[in-house]
Structures are given as C-alpha cells and as structure tokens.
Design a protein around this motif. Structure first.
Motif, short mmCIF file in Angstrom:
data_model
loop_
_atom_site.label_atom_id
_atom_site.label_comp_id
_atom_site.label_asym_id
_atom_site.label_seq_id
_atom_site.Cartn_x
_atom_site.Cartn_y
_atom_site.Cartn_z
N ARG A 46 6.67 37.30 -21.57
CA ARG A 46 6.74 36.02 -20.88
C ARG A 46 8.09 35.92 -20.18
N HIS A 47 8.18 34.94 -19.28
CA HIS A 47 9.42 34.71 -18.54
C HIS A 47 9.88 33.26 -18.75
N GLY A 48 11.17 33.08 -18.68
CA GLY A 48 11.70 31.73 -18.75
C GLY A 48 11.73 31.06 -17.39
N TYR A 49 11.07 31.66 -16.43
CA TYR A 49 11.00 31.13 -15.07
C TYR A 49 9.59 31.34 -14.52
N HIS A 50 9.25 30.61 -13.47
CA HIS A 50 7.97 30.81 -12.80
C HIS A 50 8.03 32.12 -12.01
N GLN A 51 6.86 32.74 -11.84
CA GLN A 51 6.83 34.01 -11.13
C GLN A 51 5.62 34.07 -10.20
N LEU A 52 5.87 34.53 -8.98
CA LEU A 52 4.80 34.82 -8.04
C LEU A 52 4.61 36.33 -8.04
N LEU A 53 3.39 36.78 -8.33
CA LEU A 53 3.10 38.19 -8.49
C LEU A 53 2.14 38.63 -7.38
N TYR A 54 2.52 39.68 -6.66
CA TYR A 54 1.72 40.15 -5.52
C TYR A 54 1.74 41.67 -5.49
N VAL A 55 0.62 42.26 -5.07
CA VAL A 55 0.58 43.71 -4.87
C VAL A 55 0.18 43.98 -3.42
N SER A 56 1.02 44.70 -2.71
CA SER A 56 0.72 45.02 -1.32
C SER A 56 -0.22 46.21 -1.21
N ALA A 57 -0.40 46.94 -2.31
CA ALA A 57 -1.38 48.02 -2.39
C ALA A 57 -1.86 48.11 -3.83
N THR A 64 -4.05 36.69 -19.94
CA THR A 64 -3.48 35.89 -21.03
C THR A 64 -4.52 35.90 -22.15
N GLY A 65 -4.31 35.08 -23.17
CA GLY A 65 -5.29 35.00 -24.24
C GLY A 65 -6.53 34.25 -23.84
N GLU A 66 -6.46 33.48 -22.75
CA GLU A 66 -7.57 32.62 -22.35
C GLU A 66 -8.39 33.14 -21.18
N ALA A 67 -7.79 33.92 -20.30
CA ALA A 67 -8.51 34.34 -19.10
C ALA A 67 -7.79 35.49 -18.42
N SER A 68 -8.39 35.97 -17.34
CA SER A 68 -7.78 37.02 -16.52
C SER A 68 -7.82 36.62 -15.05
N TRP A 69 -6.84 37.09 -14.32
CA TRP A 69 -6.73 36.85 -12.89
C TRP A 69 -6.41 38.18 -12.21
N VAL A 70 -6.65 38.25 -10.92
CA VAL A 70 -6.42 39.50 -10.20
C VAL A 70 -5.48 39.27 -9.02
N ALA A 71 -4.41 40.07 -8.96
CA ALA A 71 -3.53 40.10 -7.80
C ALA A 71 -3.93 41.30 -6.96
N SER A 72 -4.01 41.08 -5.66
CA SER A 72 -4.41 42.15 -4.75
C SER A 72 -3.67 41.95 -3.44
N SER A 73 -4.02 42.75 -2.45
CA SER A 73 -3.35 42.62 -1.15
C SER A 73 -3.71 41.32 -0.45
N ARG A 122 2.28 37.43 3.17
CA ARG A 122 2.45 38.82 2.71
C ARG A 122 3.82 39.36 3.11
N GLU A 123 4.18 39.23 4.37
CA GLU A 123 5.45 39.77 4.84
C GLU A 123 6.64 39.03 4.22
N LEU A 124 6.48 37.72 3.99
CA LEU A 124 7.55 36.96 3.36
C LEU A 124 7.79 37.41 1.93
N ILE A 125 6.70 37.63 1.18
CA ILE A 125 6.84 38.08 -0.21
C ILE A 125 7.51 39.45 -0.26
N ILE A 126 7.06 40.36 0.60
CA ILE A 126 7.64 41.70 0.61
C ILE A 126 9.12 41.63 0.97
N ALA A 127 9.45 40.82 1.96
CA ALA A 127 10.85 40.70 2.38
C ALA A 127 11.71 40.08 1.29
N CYS A 128 11.20 39.03 0.64
CA CYS A 128 11.97 38.35 -0.41
C CYS A 128 12.21 39.24 -1.62
N SER A 129 11.34 40.22 -1.84
CA SER A 129 11.47 41.08 -3.01
C SER A 129 12.28 42.34 -2.74
#
Length: 268
Positions: A46-57, A64-73, A122-129
């Motif tokens: 876990r993190h002590g901060y919020h997180q935006l998770l993205y995969v460009s490929a 989590t214990g309750e559900a699943s989500w999918v990050a994609s392009s 997409r480009e903003l996330i890639i640039a910020c990371s």
C-alpha cells in the motif's frame, strides 16, 4: 472479480517473477516509470499517497481483496491512499505511476477507479513520470493533467470478487473455460440453485447481471491475450465469441477501440 479463477488461469501461462515492494505506507508521493516482463508480480502493498497507475504497453491487473481492475494503454487506475493491493503484469509492459499527496485526491472515491485515457492524458502521464523531470516543468504538466483527469470518463470495467460460496463456484465454472457459452440455466443447475436465485446473487454481490459479468470477464481475458500477442481471431475464440466480428463489436463497445488497434498499441 470472481476473476480469481480467470486471473489464476492466465497466470499459469506465464513464468511469474515476484517483485517484493518496499513498505511505502508512509512514503512521500513518487512518480516512476519502469518496464516489467510478462508474468511479473508486485506483491501486496500500500501507499501513504494516492497513485495513478498507467501502462503505455501491455496490461497490468490490479487486485485488492474485494475486486480487480485493469490498467492498459486506454485505461488508467486511480488507487486511493492506504489501499492494500497487488499487481500482475501480462505481456511486456511499460508502467507509469504518478503520486498525489493524501490530502490531494483528484477523484472522490474510497476504492480504485478506472478512468479513460485519451491521447493527451497518455502523453501527460508519460511526461510526468519521466525521471529527473525539472520541478517547474513537472508542476506545469501536473496542472494540465489534473484538469484533464477531473473531466475523464470513469469506466465501469470492475471485476468484483464473490464472497458467497455458491457464487464463487458459479464464477469458477465459467472462468475455467471461457470458450464455452454457458447459459444461466446451465450454471444454476450445476451449482444446485434456481435461475432466479443465481440472478439475485449476481445482482446483490456484483451489481450486474450474469451476462454483463461474463462479458466483462471475457473482455478482461481478451486484453490479457492480446497483450501477450495472440491474434484477434484466436482471442475471440478462446474467450467464447461465436464469430470474430461479434468479438470485435463487443470489445470495441467496451474498450472504445478495436482489438486489432489494442493489440498493436498506441503508435504501432
């Protein structure tokens, strides 16, 4: 997601490499970009901060214990601070994470949320990371990213985990072989309940009908197969669509892009 069976089935096709995360519950927000091999697992953390998770490929499953989500392009996952979660990588993936302070929530949700990612986001996330990004440039990019994310469409593709034992059994029967178009009548008979009872379980626990849940599970698995390089026709067949055109129609309606363009990836 009673996708547990589905996700586990996908896992057996890959050689998992477990990446043990550091305990970052009290860490300051971090922005990162890194590559993962197919089958990599980032253990529960876990993190002590919020997180935006993205995969460009590739594809990244967040559980989590309750559900699943999918990050994609085409989809990013917003993870609220303090949520225990783990990741699994499908296909060779480029992962980007953007951290936000616990008092700085962009989305008003206590659980993970999937948001649509357009070309600009997409480009903003890639640039910020990017590593070693100058602070002033980062501040300007983040300001635009905030505005865009607050207007982003929240996606409904969440795969909840069943708590009822009968529903877990029903979900496993489906995910064990998605190529078979099992009807609600067949499924109810196999778990020993009436079709009405089964429908009530799906609506009560998942907030959706059996056909809606099965479609979401099939789209999830299709994303995994496409990320691993399967053809569109083979993916549709393995996930239980009677024709390739039917698969393309459903996938396009759910994901906002055809499976062919999804398989190639942005800029492919």
């Amino acid at each position: 997601m009673s996708e547990n069976g589905q996700a586990e089935k996908a896992e057996t096709a890959e050689t998992a490499h477990r990446v043990e995360p550091a305990d970052s519950a009290a860490a300051e927000p971090m922005d990162t970009t890194h590559a993962h091999l197919a089958g990599d697992v980032i253990g529960r953390h876990r993190h002590g901060y919020h997180q935006l998770l993205y995969v460009s490929a590739g594809v990244l499953a967040v559980r989590t214990g309750e559900a699943s989500w999918v990050a994609s392009s085409a989809r990013a996952v917003w993870l609220p601070a303090g949520i225990w979660h783990q990741h699994r990588v499908h296909g060779h993936s480029s992962v980007h994470t953007i951290g936000f302070a616990a008092h700085d929530a962009l989305l008003d949700s206590g659980t993970p949320v999937v948001v649509a990612v357009d070309a600009l986001v997409r480009e903003l996330i890639i640039a910020c990371s990017e590593p070693d990004l100058p602070q002033q440039e980062s501040r300007r990019l983040r300001a635009v990213l905030r505005d865009r994310l607050r207007r982003a469409q929240v996606e409904p593709l969440t795969l909840p985990t069943a708590t009822n034992s009968l529903l877990r059994q029903a979900c496993s029967l489906v995910t064990d072989d998605l190529s078979q178009p099992h009807t609600a009548t067949w499924l109810a008979r196999r778990v020993g309940v009436s079709e009405r009872t089964l429908a009530r379980l799906f609506r009560t626990e998942f907030g959706m009908t059996y056909p809606q849940w099965r479609t979401n599970v099939r789209v999830f698995h299709a994303m995994v197969l496409l990320a691993e390089g399967a053809s569109v026709s083979e993916t549709g067949r393995q996930c239980g669509w009677s024709t390739t055109s039917a698969f393309i129609d459903t996938f396009s309606h759910t994901m906002g892009r055809t499976p062919g363009t999804y398989r190639i990836g942005p800029g492919g």
